[in-house]
Design an enzyme around this catalytic site. Sequence first.
Site, short mmCIF file in Angstrom:
data_model
loop_
_atom_site.label_atom_id
_atom_site.label_comp_id
_atom_site.label_asym_id
_atom_site.label_seq_id
_atom_site.Cartn_x
_atom_site.Cartn_y
_atom_site.Cartn_z
N LYS A 168 0.95 -1.27 0.08
CA LYS A 168 0.13 0.13 -0.08
C LYS A 168 0.90 1.31 0.05
O LYS A 168 1.55 1.39 1.00
CB LYS A 168 -0.80 -0.09 1.32
CG LYS A 168 -2.52 0.81 1.05
CD LYS A 168 -2.07 2.31 0.91
CE LYS A 168 -1.83 3.12 2.13
NZ LYS A 168 -1.75 4.47 2.17
N GLU A 241 9.41 1.37 11.21
CA GLU A 241 10.46 2.45 11.17
C GLU A 241 9.87 3.81 11.10
O GLU A 241 9.31 4.14 10.05
CB GLU A 241 11.28 2.16 9.73
CG GLU A 241 12.53 2.70 9.98
CD GLU A 241 12.70 4.35 9.10
OE1 GLU A 241 12.30 5.20 9.81
OE2 GLU A 241 13.04 4.45 7.85
N CYS A 275 14.03 10.18 6.95
CA CYS A 275 13.84 9.78 8.38
C CYS A 275 15.00 9.76 9.26
O CYS A 275 15.18 10.34 10.26
CB CYS A 275 13.38 8.31 8.35
SG CYS A 275 11.56 8.24 7.83
N GLU A 373 10.54 17.22 14.76
CA GLU A 373 11.30 16.76 13.41
C GLU A 373 10.68 17.55 12.37
O GLU A 373 9.45 17.48 12.07
CB GLU A 373 10.99 15.13 13.23
CG GLU A 373 11.74 14.97 12.04
CD GLU A 373 11.06 13.40 11.40
OE1 GLU A 373 12.11 12.64 10.78
OE2 GLU A 373 10.33 12.92 11.93
#
Length: 467
Positions: A168, A241, A275, A373
């Site tokens: 997906k 993750e 990331c 972040e």
Amino acid sequence: MEERAALLARVSAGHGTEIKDPATGEVIGRVAFGTPGDVAAAVDTAAKAQPGWAALDDQERCAALMRAADAIDAHAEELAYVVSREQGKTMNGLGARYEAAGCAAWVRATASTPLPVEVLVDDGQSRAELHYRPIGVVGAITPWNWPMIIACWQIAPALRMGNTVVQKPSEYTTLTGLAIAAVLNEALPPGVLTAVTGAGDVGDALVRDPRVGKVMFTGSVKTGMKVIEASAGNMPRLTLELGGNDAAIVLPDVDPQAIAEGLFWGAFINNGQTCAAMKRLYVPDAIYDEVVDALAALAAKIPMGVGLDEGNVLGPLQNQMQWNVVNRLVEDAKVRGARVVMGGDPDAAAPGYFYPKTLIADIDNAAPLVQEEQFGPALPIIRYTDLEQAVEWANGVDVGLGASVWSADRDTALAIAARLQAGTVWINSHGGIDPRVPFGGAKRSGYGLEFGVEGLKAVSVPQVISG
């Protein structure tokens, strides 16, 4: 139509949601988003194909993956074109062509990683062996920042171990997800890899399907928590993750000019939309100004613009949501009195989601730009005088994907690295990954490992045979 646009046309629907180039706002295709019912049908297909795929021996499955890597190479320019148009990254530099090449390399590395039977006991009286068996159907939910290569990170090891996959892709980069699946399927048996499209409801249905024995998800902490909650009823295995806010600590014994390029690309790879990119830079007072000046001089030379322009190496942010996050954090830093060394002045009226390369100096460690972040091209540079304080600050957030230490003394750097709360700590570099080396996070950056032997084990069921 130019030849490299053929794959984009192939995966675009004749109806549905318009997909726009984040650099220009131009409509590049349409996507017919699926429904939870489509997920059920895809899982059914995968479940029916799985026994036959698992019945092949490891060598046969690896050979199919090698053919899939060849297919990626054959379509590399078309894949790069799709990801540049939909995700926004440039064709050159660490951009679209780099990502396409990485996909092929990663699939080959996955197929080449040895995973022998482990003999646990063999003392003449008893013998115990550790084998790894397929789980069944794996659900792979992939993000918008590296939409091709992260798909390959999830799909290739799952297939290698005898599972089938329902993928997906992110609703922000659906065409790219469909494109990489279409190319891989040129070399795979029918039903082994199926892609479904849609937003959160489709991902939720995939996670909740009781026939899915493993879910792999790359994305935000917030969505990762939803994956955990949705999966609880069926207890599939999870690899998550999630977000990072990577810290880099520079020691006073380095040459600022020598490390400037490594620092810059550690932070600005993929426009900061990575990331494990460097999100916070801690620099000692003794060389603070020199490091800031070296970074600014380098950043000023890096061309940013539309991805298809061969001269550019940085592009736009992928979506309005992320542009808003970066802009909010930078504006807050300004209000707090931080020094804008460069950037921080986006043209909101210009086409596309461009945000200028931004360096923010003399910022308090408590500022949101440091603690949250940003996932974009805005780097806060925090001054420190006490190394113990820098280590405390680096560890002072609730995520821990990566970190780095920059020093001329390797032993000193290793000692500091051992104290940092992160899944990976790099020495004198930041963000580099290797298909042979396990990768995963600490704290709220998720759990489970990807890559290498440990990544293969993570998409299989361990079985001990004794006797």
